[in-house]
Design a protein around this motif. Sequence first.
Motif, PDB file in Angstrom:
ATOM      1  N   VAL A 368       0.852  -1.334  -0.199  1.00  0.00           N
ATOM      2  CA  VAL A 368      -0.126   0.011  -0.137  1.00  0.00           C
ATOM      3  C   VAL A 368       1.000   1.242  -0.150  1.00  0.00           C
ATOM      4  CG1 VAL A 368      -1.735   1.270   1.088  1.00  0.00           C
ATOM      5  CG2 VAL A 368      -1.794  -1.155   1.199  1.00  0.00           C
ATOM      6  N   LEU A 369       0.691   2.001  -1.197  1.00  0.00           N
ATOM      7  CA  LEU A 369       1.496   3.270  -1.156  1.00  0.00           C
ATOM      8  C   LEU A 369       0.805   4.668  -0.956  1.00  0.00           C
ATOM      9  CD1 LEU A 369       4.598   3.807  -2.173  1.00  0.00           C
ATOM     10  CD2 LEU A 369       3.579   4.349  -4.563  1.00  0.00           C
ATOM     11  N   HIS A 370       1.504   5.551  -0.219  1.00  0.00           N
ATOM     12  CA  HIS A 370       0.837   6.680  -0.116  1.00  0.00           C
ATOM     13  C   HIS A 370       1.895   7.691  -0.042  1.00  0.00           C
ATOM     14  CE1 HIS A 370      -2.139   9.769   1.477  1.00  0.00           C
ATOM     15  NE2 HIS A 370      -1.398  10.048   2.625  1.00  0.00           N
ATOM     16  N   ASN A 371       1.796   8.751  -0.776  1.00  0.00           N
ATOM     17  CA  ASN A 371       2.912   9.860  -0.770  1.00  0.00           C
ATOM     18  C   ASN A 371       4.238   9.433  -0.979  1.00  0.00           C
ATOM     19  OD1 ASN A 371       0.867  12.041  -0.659  1.00  0.00           O
ATOM     20  ND2 ASN A 371       1.193  12.024   1.622  1.00  0.00           N
ATOM     21  N   ASN A 372       4.380   8.348  -1.720  1.00  0.00           N
ATOM     22  CA  ASN A 372       5.394   7.536  -2.227  1.00  0.00           C
ATOM     23  C   ASN A 372       6.235   6.717  -0.977  1.00  0.00           C
ATOM     24  OD1 ASN A 372       5.671   8.404  -4.966  1.00  0.00           O
ATOM     25  ND2 ASN A 372       6.402  10.545  -4.378  1.00  0.00           N
ATOM     26  N   GLU A 373       5.439   6.610  -0.042  1.00  0.00           N
ATOM     27  CA  GLU A 373       5.909   5.707   1.094  1.00  0.00           C
ATOM     28  C   GLU A 373       5.023   4.559   1.464  1.00  0.00           C
ATOM     29  OE1 GLU A 373       6.615   7.679   4.867  1.00  0.00           O
ATOM     30  OE2 GLU A 373       7.557   9.206   3.918  1.00  0.00           O
ATOM     31  N   ILE A 374       5.671   3.424   1.618  1.00  0.00           N
ATOM     32  CA  ILE A 374       4.989   2.268   1.754  1.00  0.00           C
ATOM     33  C   ILE A 374       4.372   2.291   3.320  1.00  0.00           C
ATOM     34  CG2 ILE A 374       5.125  -0.337   1.903  1.00  0.00           C
ATOM     35  CD1 ILE A 374       5.617   0.744  -0.959  1.00  0.00           C
ATOM     36  N   ILE A 375       3.108   2.229   3.298  1.00  0.00           N
ATOM     37  CA  ILE A 375       2.301   2.161   4.909  1.00  0.00           C
ATOM     38  C   ILE A 375       1.885   1.008   4.861  1.00  0.00           C
ATOM     39  CG2 ILE A 375       2.057   4.841   4.347  1.00  0.00           C
ATOM     40  CD1 ILE A 375      -0.829   4.179   3.928  1.00  0.00           C
ATOM     41  N   GLY A 376       1.671  -0.028   4.233  1.00  0.00           N
ATOM     42  CA  GLY A 376       0.963  -1.211   4.711  1.00  0.00           C
ATOM     43  C   GLY A 376       1.011  -2.295   3.419  1.00  0.00           C
ATOM     44  N   ALA A 377       0.238  -3.300   3.687  1.00  0.00           N
ATOM     45  CA  ALA A 377       0.371  -4.271   2.616  1.00  0.00           C
ATOM     46  C   ALA A 377      -1.110  -4.917   2.670  1.00  0.00           C
ATOM     47  CB  ALA A 377       1.318  -5.403   2.943  1.00  0.00           C
ATOM     48  N   ASN A 381      -3.938 -14.119   1.140  1.00  0.00           N
ATOM     49  CA  ASN A 381      -4.546 -14.914   2.191  1.00  0.00           C
ATOM     50  C   ASN A 381      -5.280 -14.215   3.318  1.00  0.00           C
ATOM     51  OD1 ASN A 381      -4.487 -17.789   3.209  1.00  0.00           O
ATOM     52  ND2 ASN A 381      -3.098 -17.151   4.723  1.00  0.00           N
ATOM     53  N   GLY A 382      -4.745 -13.190   3.591  1.00  0.00           N
ATOM     54  CA  GLY A 382      -5.503 -12.418   4.680  1.00  0.00           C
ATOM     55  C   GLY A 382      -6.569 -11.678   4.204  1.00  0.00           C
ATOM     56  N   LEU A 383      -6.699 -11.439   2.924  1.00  0.00           N
ATOM     57  CA  LEU A 383      -7.872 -10.749   2.194  1.00  0.00           C
ATOM     58  C   LEU A 383      -8.943 -11.803   2.081  1.00  0.00           C
ATOM     59  CD1 LEU A 383      -8.952  -8.325   1.124  1.00  0.00           C
ATOM     60  CD2 LEU A 383      -7.988  -8.876  -1.222  1.00  0.00           C
ATOM     61  N   PHE A 384      -8.659 -13.099   1.769  1.00  0.00           N
ATOM     62  CA  PHE A 384      -9.602 -14.173   1.751  1.00  0.00           C
ATOM     63  C   PHE A 384     -10.299 -14.488   3.033  1.00  0.00           C
ATOM     64  CE2 PHE A 384     -10.197 -18.885   2.382  1.00  0.00           C
ATOM     65  CZ  PHE A 384     -11.139 -19.174   1.172  1.00  0.00           C
ATOM     66  N   GLN A 403      -2.694  -4.758   6.141  1.00  0.00           N
ATOM     67  CA  GLN A 403      -1.739  -5.307   7.162  1.00  0.00           C
ATOM     68  C   GLN A 403      -0.684  -4.419   7.089  1.00  0.00           C
ATOM     69  OE1 GLN A 403      -2.194  -8.759   4.527  1.00  0.00           O
ATOM     70  NE2 GLN A 403      -1.986 -10.027   6.268  1.00  0.00           N
ATOM     71  N   PRO A 404       0.257  -4.904   8.131  1.00  0.00           N
ATOM     72  CA  PRO A 404       1.569  -3.898   8.415  1.00  0.00           C
ATOM     73  C   PRO A 404       2.180  -3.889   7.185  1.00  0.00           C
ATOM     74  CG  PRO A 404       1.076  -5.114  10.279  1.00  0.00           C
ATOM     75  CD  PRO A 404       0.118  -5.613   9.417  1.00  0.00           C
ATOM     76  N   ALA A 405       3.131  -2.947   6.763  1.00  0.00           N
ATOM     77  CA  ALA A 405       3.861  -3.063   5.742  1.00  0.00           C
ATOM     78  C   ALA A 405       4.818  -4.223   5.743  1.00  0.00           C
ATOM     79  CB  ALA A 405       4.650  -1.679   5.573  1.00  0.00           C
TER      80      ALA A 405
END
Length: 452
Positions: A368-377, A381-384, A403-405
């Motif tokens: 998960v990218l926000h303002n050119n920084e990775i802030i999560g993931a 499997n987790g989404l399922f 989830q956490p990055a």
Amino acid sequence: MDFCNSILETIGNTPLVKLHRVTAGLPCPVLAKVEFFNPGNSIKDRMALKMVEVAEEKGLLKPGGTIIEGTSGNTGMGLALAAVVKGYKCIFATTDKQSKEKVDILKAVGAEVIVCPTNVEPEDPRSYYSVAARLAKEIPNSYYMNQYDNLANRDAHYEQTGPEIWKQTDGKVTHLVVATGTGGTITGTGKYLKEKNPDIQLWAIDSYGSLLKKFHETGELDMSEVYPYITEGIGEDFVPQNYDMSLIDHFEKVTDKDGAVMARRISKEEGIFVGYSAGSAIAGLQQLKSRLKPTDLVVVIFHDHGSRYVGKVYNDQWMMERGFLDVKTVKDVVNARRNQPLVTIGPEDKVSDVIVKMKKYDIEHIPVLHNNEIIGAISENGLFIRLIDDANLKDAHVKQVMQPAFPEVRMDTPIEKLSVYINKENGAVLTKDDSGNYHIVTKYDIIQALGN
């Protein structure tokens, strides 16, 4: 009671140990003379004590005096032990290519250590030879041992190492292999053995960047042979007086890489934690195996202990930086994908967008990218699991389910070490290239890399 009066009485009588795995393919038995059983963990204890005793006998080293020497570390350790017992001070000059461990060990036994540049001529006032000689002139009541030209060096091995090997092999030794520097070990030991049996072959292992092999073969001091090399304790850019080249039957050069890799093999495959030169000696012997017969018996000198090299030869990072360690890294995995751009998602995007991207690119993990920084993931499997519990989550924002990055690792991290990060709960890691671009490495990537 059975005890030694001082640690100096434990010098010598080191064991011979038969090698098995690292000598596979050789036609004859190979025995290692394991010299790190000496109290200073190297063969240099023998000649160091001998040089001190001879200097005392000649009145060159007086009570309360200072021992000065140029050393790659091991001779200094032997001299320092003798100095502690006998009440002398020590000042040692060494080179900046020696391992930090060697310098720290010398300081631990009370020596003062001066680190000098490696890549200068021996006559240069900055060289460790010149610095040691100068200090001996400037410091009152001091003596420069000069292991290179001090013939007590080779005398120690003529009196001790040679007789030990002859006795331990019951006179059956046919070849002595020594990674050689000052020349004392191979000349002193070899002289004794050849007096017992002139047919015994003396093989000296040299390093690329040293002039010893060329000098032995031609008698020429060819400085074009000299260039910087990494191997410690062997090779020279001049010919020490301890050499008697007429005794040596052959010089064999070994690369820095081959010596380092073999040292690690000896430790892992034989359980003998050796220094750099032992690796060079066995690598050189392997290069000469066509000259051996089944009836031969080879003795190889293992000069010192691997603890001197934990920051170098036994450090994966150091080995990889020099191209010595053939391991696959995160960078190799990234390059194998031809630097495909990283697929990311924004925190305000919908979960349904994540599902579309996973299907489109056939991937399981999206940062998960926000303002050119990775802030999560987001992981498949987790989404399922979340969607099974609540199908309406597909309309939620990514930030609500992320989830956490993923952990971030260096590009030069060996893929074998990624198991610390990639597990059941976390399926990927991130890395940055030199341009600052992110890349992802997953379990599947690792399986592919290890399978190729």
